[in-house]
Design an enzyme around this catalytic site. Structure first.
Site, PDB file in Angstrom:
ATOM      1  N   HIS A   2       0.841  -1.197   0.000  1.00 21.75           N
ATOM      2  CA  HIS A   2       0.000   0.000   0.000  1.00 21.75           C
ATOM      3  C   HIS A   2       0.875   1.245   0.000  1.00 21.75           C
ATOM      4  O   HIS A   2       2.013   1.225   0.449  1.00 21.75           O
ATOM      5  CB  HIS A   2      -0.960   0.017   1.192  1.00 21.75           C
ATOM      6  CG  HIS A   2      -0.303   0.049   2.536  1.00 21.75           C
ATOM      7  ND1 HIS A   2       0.328  -1.057   3.089  1.00 21.75           N
ATOM      8  CD2 HIS A   2      -0.178   1.044   3.443  1.00 21.75           C
ATOM      9  CE1 HIS A   2       0.791  -0.730   4.293  1.00 21.75           C
ATOM     10  NE2 HIS A   2       0.506   0.543   4.521  1.00 21.75           N
ATOM     11  N   HIS A  62       0.752   5.358   0.989  1.00 21.30           N
ATOM     12  CA  HIS A  62       0.074   6.451   1.679  1.00 21.30           C
ATOM     13  C   HIS A  62       0.157   7.698   0.805  1.00 21.30           C
ATOM     14  O   HIS A  62       1.228   8.024   0.287  1.00 21.30           O
ATOM     15  CB  HIS A  62       0.767   6.772   3.009  1.00 21.30           C
ATOM     16  CG  HIS A  62       0.680   5.691   4.023  1.00 21.30           C
ATOM     17  ND1 HIS A  62      -0.247   5.683   5.022  1.00 21.30           N
ATOM     18  CD2 HIS A  62       1.424   4.562   4.184  1.00 21.30           C
ATOM     19  CE1 HIS A  62      -0.083   4.613   5.773  1.00 21.30           C
ATOM     20  NE2 HIS A  62       0.927   3.909   5.273  1.00 21.30           N
TER      21      HIS A  62
END
Length: 138
Positions: free
Chosen positions: A99, A101
């Protein structure tokens, strides 16, 4: 992965505030907002982190992260954006699913400090030697 929170979000088992979705990528607001609009962009297929993700998927995730960052500046009036990913626990990764940010920054008002400083504890380093070590087997 059965115990992965992001896999549960992707499958719809856990709800999210969705920003974007296609066949390979999902983006949603982080439940723990570091600043207003803090988003996460994840690969729909489970990969442990950036280093384990196929380049094609990694590029798709980064394309979406760029688009979200541009929108945060335009629509949330952010002054800047941090786009980052952590690989492994030693680097701060807490969810072992790739992932990114996308954190909008608001000049003099968000209280978040992300700062890279020279580490005086490292002493004298041979930068050419370190570069050679990194280049091996690339």
């Amino acid at each position: 992965m059965d115990d992965c929170v992001f896999c549960k979000i992707i499958s719809g088992e856990i709800p999210c505030a969705k920003i974007y979705e296609d066949d390979d990528v999902l983006a949603f607001l982080d439940i723990s907002q570091t600043t207003k609009g803090h988003a996460l962009v994840v690969s729909k297929k489970h990969y442990d982190n950036f280093l384990a993700t196929p380049k094609e998927i990694m590029h798709k995730v980064m394309d979406v992260a760029q688009t979200i960052g541009q929108s945060q500046i335009r629509n949330l009036k952010a002054s800047g954006v941090n786009i980052l990913t952590n690989c492994y626990a030693a680097a701060g990764q807490t969810v072992m699913h790739f992932h990114v940010h996308v954190i909008p920054r608001y000049k003099n008002s968000d209280g978040l400090v992300i700062e890279f400083k020279e580490n005086k504890l490292l002493g004298e380093l041979s930068l050419p030697q370190i570069a050679d070590s990194i280049k091996k087997n690339m």
